[in-house]
Write a protein that holds these residues in place. Sequence first.
Motif, PDB file in Angstrom:
ATOM      1  N   ALA A   2      58.965  49.527  47.371  1.00 23.51           N
ATOM      2  CA  ALA A   2      57.526  49.251  47.318  1.00 23.51           C
ATOM      3  C   ALA A   2      57.154  48.142  48.293  1.00 23.51           C
ATOM      4  O   ALA A   2      57.970  47.261  48.614  1.00 23.51           O
ATOM      5  CB  ALA A   2      57.118  48.856  45.908  1.00 23.51           C
ATOM      6  N   GLU A   3      55.919  48.180  48.759  1.00 19.65           N
ATOM      7  CA  GLU A   3      55.437  47.144  49.664  1.00 19.65           C
ATOM      8  C   GLU A   3      55.400  45.794  48.941  1.00 19.65           C
ATOM      9  O   GLU A   3      55.197  45.735  47.722  1.00 19.65           O
ATOM     10  CB  GLU A   3      54.058  47.530  50.186  1.00 19.65           C
ATOM     11  N   PRO A   4      55.575  44.682  49.682  1.00 20.42           N
ATOM     12  CA  PRO A   4      55.692  43.368  49.042  1.00 20.42           C
ATOM     13  C   PRO A   4      54.512  42.995  48.146  1.00 20.42           C
ATOM     14  O   PRO A   4      54.686  42.283  47.152  1.00 20.42           O
ATOM     15  CB  PRO A   4      55.810  42.406  50.236  1.00 20.42           C
ATOM     16  N   ASP A   5      53.322  43.462  48.482  1.00 23.16           N
ATOM     17  CA  ASP A   5      52.149  43.083  47.699  1.00 23.16           C
ATOM     18  C   ASP A   5      51.758  44.132  46.669  1.00 23.16           C
ATOM     19  O   ASP A   5      50.682  44.050  46.070  1.00 23.16           O
ATOM     20  CB  ASP A   5      50.955  42.815  48.617  1.00 23.16           C
ATOM     21  N   ALA A   6      52.637  45.108  46.414  1.00 20.38           N
ATOM     22  CA  ALA A   6      52.265  46.225  45.542  1.00 20.38           C
ATOM     23  C   ALA A   6      51.945  45.766  44.129  1.00 20.38           C
ATOM     24  O   ALA A   6      50.939  46.193  43.533  1.00 20.38           O
ATOM     25  CB  ALA A   6      53.386  47.260  45.518  1.00 20.38           C
ATOM     26  N   LEU A   7      52.765  44.886  43.579  1.00 18.19           N
ATOM     27  CA  LEU A   7      52.530  44.455  42.199  1.00 18.19           C
ATOM     28  C   LEU A   7      51.258  43.621  42.098  1.00 18.19           C
ATOM     29  O   LEU A   7      50.504  43.740  41.112  1.00 18.19           O
ATOM     30  CB  LEU A   7      53.733  43.662  41.680  1.00 18.19           C
ATOM     31  N   GLU A   8      50.985  42.807  43.099  1.00 17.40           N
ATOM     32  CA  GLU A   8      49.746  42.023  43.094  1.00 17.40           C
ATOM     33  C   GLU A   8      48.523  42.940  43.150  1.00 17.40           C
ATOM     34  O   GLU A   8      47.521  42.695  42.463  1.00 17.40           O
ATOM     35  CB  GLU A   8      49.730  41.057  44.276  1.00 17.40           C
ATOM     36  N   ARG A   9      48.611  43.990  43.950  1.00 17.11           N
ATOM     37  CA  ARG A   9      47.486  44.938  44.014  1.00 17.11           C
ATOM     38  C   ARG A   9      47.282  45.640  42.674  1.00 17.11           C
ATOM     39  O   ARG A   9      46.144  45.903  42.262  1.00 17.11           O
ATOM     40  CB  ARG A   9      47.720  45.960  45.131  1.00 17.11           C
ATOM     41  N   ILE A  10      48.381  45.930  41.986  1.00 18.80           N
ATOM     42  CA  ILE A  10      48.267  46.582  40.682  1.00 18.80           C
ATOM     43  C   ILE A  10      47.648  45.639  39.661  1.00 18.80           C
ATOM     44  O   ILE A  10      46.743  46.032  38.900  1.00 18.80           O
ATOM     45  CB  ILE A  10      49.648  47.087  40.218  1.00 18.80           C
ATOM     46  N   THR A  11      48.103  44.386  39.621  1.00 17.55           N
ATOM     47  CA  THR A  11      47.525  43.457  38.647  1.00 17.55           C
ATOM     48  C   THR A  11      46.060  43.175  38.965  1.00 17.55           C
ATOM     49  O   THR A  11      45.242  43.044  38.049  1.00 17.55           O
ATOM     50  CB  THR A  11      48.326  42.140  38.582  1.00 17.55           C
ATOM     51  N   ASP A  12      45.704  43.107  40.241  1.00 15.96           N
ATOM     52  CA  ASP A  12      44.291  42.930  40.604  1.00 15.96           C
ATOM     53  C   ASP A  12      43.456  44.105  40.088  1.00 15.96           C
ATOM     54  O   ASP A  12      42.341  43.915  39.570  1.00 15.96           O
ATOM     55  CB  ASP A  12      44.137  42.820  42.126  1.00 15.96           C
ATOM     56  N   ALA A  13      44.004  45.321  40.225  1.00 17.03           N
ATOM     57  CA  ALA A  13      43.275  46.511  39.770  1.00 17.03           C
ATOM     58  C   ALA A  13      43.150  46.537  38.245  1.00 17.03           C
ATOM     59  O   ALA A  13      42.125  46.973  37.706  1.00 17.03           O
ATOM     60  CB  ALA A  13      43.969  47.772  40.274  1.00 17.03           C
ATOM     61  N   ILE A  14      44.171  46.059  37.554  1.00 15.27           N
ATOM     62  CA  ILE A  14      44.090  45.983  36.088  1.00 15.27           C
ATOM     63  C   ILE A  14      43.000  45.003  35.677  1.00 15.27           C
ATOM     64  O   ILE A  14      42.164  45.294  34.801  1.00 15.27           O
ATOM     65  CB  ILE A  14      45.452  45.572  35.500  1.00 15.27           C
ATOM     66  N   LEU A  15      42.992  43.844  36.305  1.00 20.15           N
ATOM     67  CA  LEU A  15      41.986  42.827  35.969  1.00 20.15           C
ATOM     68  C   LEU A  15      40.572  43.314  36.276  1.00 20.15           C
ATOM     69  O   LEU A  15      39.620  42.958  35.572  1.00 20.15           O
ATOM     70  CB  LEU A  15      42.276  41.537  36.740  1.00 20.15           C
ATOM     71  N   ALA A  16      40.448  44.144  37.312  1.00 14.37           N
ATOM     72  CA  ALA A  16      39.135  44.664  37.692  1.00 14.37           C
ATOM     73  C   ALA A  16      38.732  45.886  36.866  1.00 14.37           C
ATOM     74  O   ALA A  16      37.624  46.416  37.045  1.00 14.37           O
ATOM     75  CB  ALA A  16      39.128  45.021  39.174  1.00 14.37           C
ATOM     76  N   GLY A  17      39.614  46.334  35.981  1.00 17.16           N
ATOM     77  CA  GLY A  17      39.308  47.486  35.151  1.00 17.16           C
ATOM     78  C   GLY A  17      39.477  48.815  35.846  1.00 17.16           C
ATOM     79  O   GLY A  17      39.037  49.851  35.329  1.00 17.16           O
ATOM     80  N   ARG A  18      40.125  48.822  37.014  1.00 18.18           N
ATOM     81  CA  ARG A  18      40.309  50.072  37.751  1.00 18.18           C
ATOM     82  C   ARG A  18      41.604  50.795  37.370  1.00 18.18           C
ATOM     83  O   ARG A  18      41.773  51.966  37.670  1.00 18.18           O
ATOM     84  CB  ARG A  18      40.278  49.803  39.260  1.00 18.18           C
ATOM     85  N   ILE A  19      42.524  50.077  36.731  1.00 21.07           N
ATOM     86  CA  ILE A  19      43.747  50.675  36.196  1.00 21.07           C
ATOM     87  C   ILE A  19      43.875  50.246  34.744  1.00 21.07           C
ATOM     88  O   ILE A  19      43.705  49.062  34.426  1.00 21.07           O
ATOM     89  CB  ILE A  19      45.001  50.237  36.986  1.00 21.07           C
ATOM     90  N   THR A  20      44.144  51.203  33.879  1.00 28.92           N
ATOM     91  CA  THR A  20      44.464  50.888  32.494  1.00 28.92           C
ATOM     92  C   THR A  20      45.950  51.146  32.277  1.00 28.92           C
ATOM     93  O   THR A  20      46.547  52.012  32.925  1.00 28.92           O
ATOM     94  CB  THR A  20      43.648  51.747  31.524  1.00 28.92           C
TER      95      THR A  20
END
Length: 306
Positions: free
Chosen positions: A256-274
């Motif tokens: 995975a790309e180095p920032d992949a987990l940060e992008r996922i947590t950002d999306a969770i916080l924004a309500g775009r991923i549950t």
Amino acid sequence: MSRAVMYETFGGPEVLELREVPEPHAGPGEVRVRVAAAGLNPMDWILASTPEAAAQFGITVPSGFGYDFAGVVDEVGDGVTGFAVGDRVHGGAMGRAVADFVVVTTPADALFHTPEGISDEVASTLPVAGLTAAAALAAVGLRSGDTILIGGAAGGVGVFAVQLAKLAGARVIGTASEGTFDFLRRLGAEPVAYGAGLGGRVRTAAPGGVTAATDLFGTETAETALALGVPPERVSTIAAGPNPPGGVRATSGVDAEPDALERITDAILAGRITVPIAATFPIENVRDAVTLQAGRHVHGKVVITL
């Protein structure tokens, strides 16, 4: 003393035991985490039951159990930077996660800060499943406008892959059992039943064709995608071994790309991923948790709480 789930011999859930073990402490370059939650993955019970698989990861018995964890840093060894006592964190520790304490080496082991607003239970599901989903999509060069076929879409990795693909602007067709169809529709996927005749069902669902695929379970989806004319370089697998069929791309979370987990947590916080958590079990009931998870019919993630 502290508690840890251990096994002395390879086998099913019955070999797992909650034991009293000496309390570990952080040495130089190490961080100790007081574990609050541990997310389960298929890899965990496969390693505990299959000596050949365990050997590939350097695991011998007796061994601890689990990889994904989340909790709070409570000891920091000399020379550690970036982490302090009291920090909420999540990460991975091969064969050691389901325990009161995990000692990890920084930066060699996977350890990430847990953003405020994300619970320990959710954070404990992210390292393996989130990174594997991100790697599987990156391997096929997913882009807006693609129609992607995702095999095993309702599983722990699948729930992330479906949502990440939707965020990327792709249309998602997901294979699953019929009992998960409503669940997948809520995530944004168009479900089709796996098994014999999959290719015909996919053609019906996507008469314009499929442009990419990722197989999160075995090889059926990858083989179907190839038969439908998807180029091998646009098909990825995570569970077909190092030599998947037809020259498709084998990948895993380490890619995975180095920032992949940060992008996922950002999306969770924004309500775009549950993050669907199907069930939580106290550590004392670890055998029940593994039995449920290993059944491969759970919708989302299974989490051990401590």
